[in-house]
Design a protein around this motif. Structure first.
Motif, mmCIF file in Angstrom:
data_model
loop_
_atom_site.group_PDB
_atom_site.id
_atom_site.type_symbol
_atom_site.label_atom_id
_atom_site.label_comp_id
_atom_site.label_asym_id
_atom_site.label_seq_id
_atom_site.Cartn_x
_atom_site.Cartn_y
_atom_site.Cartn_z
ATOM 1 N N TYR A 60 -33.115 -9.849 66.307
ATOM 2 C CA TYR A 60 -32.457 -11.151 66.334
ATOM 3 C C TYR A 60 -31.025 -11.007 66.832
ATOM 4 O O TYR A 60 -30.389 -9.959 66.665
ATOM 5 C CB TYR A 60 -32.429 -11.769 64.923
ATOM 6 C CG TYR A 60 -33.755 -11.666 64.215
ATOM 7 C CD1 TYR A 60 -34.778 -12.576 64.467
ATOM 8 C CD2 TYR A 60 -34.018 -10.623 63.330
ATOM 9 C CE1 TYR A 60 -36.017 -12.464 63.845
ATOM 10 C CE2 TYR A 60 -35.250 -10.498 62.704
ATOM 11 C CZ TYR A 60 -36.239 -11.417 62.967
ATOM 12 O OH TYR A 60 -37.458 -11.288 62.363
ATOM 13 N N ARG A 114 -32.697 -12.939 57.422
ATOM 14 C CA ARG A 114 -33.813 -13.265 58.326
ATOM 15 C C ARG A 114 -34.814 -12.107 58.371
ATOM 16 O O ARG A 114 -36.033 -12.318 58.328
ATOM 17 C CB ARG A 114 -33.257 -13.565 59.723
ATOM 18 C CG ARG A 114 -34.302 -13.825 60.771
ATOM 19 C CD ARG A 114 -34.993 -15.173 60.573
ATOM 20 N NE ARG A 114 -36.003 -15.388 61.603
ATOM 21 C CZ ARG A 114 -35.820 -16.084 62.723
ATOM 22 N NH1 ARG A 114 -34.661 -16.674 62.963
ATOM 23 N NH2 ARG A 114 -36.784 -16.220 63.602
ATOM 24 N N THR A 117 -36.815 -12.059 55.082
ATOM 25 C CA THR A 117 -37.774 -13.164 55.034
ATOM 26 C C THR A 117 -38.968 -12.883 55.939
ATOM 27 O O THR A 117 -40.134 -13.021 55.531
ATOM 28 C CB THR A 117 -37.090 -14.477 55.483
ATOM 29 O OG1 THR A 117 -36.019 -14.742 54.591
ATOM 30 C CG2 THR A 117 -38.059 -15.643 55.479
ATOM 31 N N ASP A 118 -38.695 -12.472 57.169
ATOM 32 C CA ASP A 118 -39.780 -12.291 58.138
ATOM 33 C C ASP A 118 -40.610 -11.045 57.817
ATOM 34 O O ASP A 118 -41.838 -11.052 57.974
ATOM 35 C CB ASP A 118 -39.216 -12.210 59.559
ATOM 36 C CG ASP A 118 -38.721 -13.569 60.044
ATOM 37 O OD1 ASP A 118 -38.751 -14.535 59.260
ATOM 38 O OD2 ASP A 118 -38.280 -13.660 61.212
#
Ligand SMILES: CC(C)(COP(=O)(O)OP(=O)(O)OC[C@H]1O[C@@H](n2cnc3c(N)ncnc32)[C@H](O)[C@@H]1OP(=O)(O)O)[C@@H](O)C(=O)NCCC(=O)NCCS
Length: 175
Positions: A60, A114, A117-118
């Motif tokens: 990301y 992130r 979570t992913d």
């Protein structure tokens, strides 16, 4: 109040911007913990965006005012061993960096949230990091614990003193 960074999945088109962040970040922020000899040997090898990460869908970039100021991600593949069998419950944190002009504004925290979570949505219950010596406090703040000091082989004859850190989805009560 500081604007919250906007995150998106990186693509191969981000290679130049990600490499710029890696160079600026590692070049400036690793200095307190590493000798010039180590940095001269290692920095050229770790400050280019990794094409497999950029194409993989779990890396990301973080943007503030439309500019990429941070990057980081996770993979099931172990760094340095892309063809080794993967453990579907164990994710590996990859190539985190924040532009030194934008540190301590929650950029890496947003990227880590992130990732967590992913990775958990994909089935990972444990995340591992090979942390630079300057990043230990950041990883601890995200729930990682240090399990060992390790020398990460960058290429034959060049190692980077690092910390093996682990985060379990269910926190260890001893922590
Ligand atoms: C480690 C790094 C990615 C942190 O990026 P960042 O965007 O500044 O981190 P954040 O602002 O999201 O910090 C989140 C929390 O981590 C901790 N933290 C981050 N940097 C810290 C530091 N230098 N000293 C102490 N704690 C720190 C704090 O608890 C912080 O929360 P707070 O600012 O509210 O106190 C950044 O310093 C960096 O790029 N370092 C050089 C490259 C590197 O070592 N990358 C890791 C590779 S393994």
């Amino acid at each position: 109040m500081t604007e919250r960074p906007r995150l998106r999945i990186a693509t191969p088109d981000d290679a130049d911007a990600v490499s710029r962040v890696l160079r600026a970040s590692y070049g400036a922020l690793m200095k307190p913990a590493y000798s010039d000899t180590v940095l001269d040997a290692v920095l050229p090898l770790i400050t280019t965006a990794n094409p497999a990460l950029l194409a993989g869908g779990t890396y990301y970039v973080a943007l503030l005012d439309g500019t990429i100021v941070g990057c980081g991600g996770w993979t099931f593949a172990r760094p340095g061993a892309p063809d080794a069998p993967v453990d579907p419950k164990r994710g590996h944190i990859r190539h985190f960096a924040t532009d030194p002009a934008w540190t301590r504004r929650g950029v890496a925290r947003a990227l880590m949230e992130r990732c967590i979570t992913d990775a958990e949505a994909a089935g990972a219950t444990t995340l591992e990091a090979y942390a630079t010596l300057v990043a230990e406090a950041f990883y601890r703040s995200a729930g990682f614990r240090t399990v060992a000091a390790i020398d990460v082989p960058i290429r034959p004859g060049v190692d980077l003193p690092s910390l093996h850190m682990i985060r379990s989805a269910v926190p260890d009560p001893a922590d």
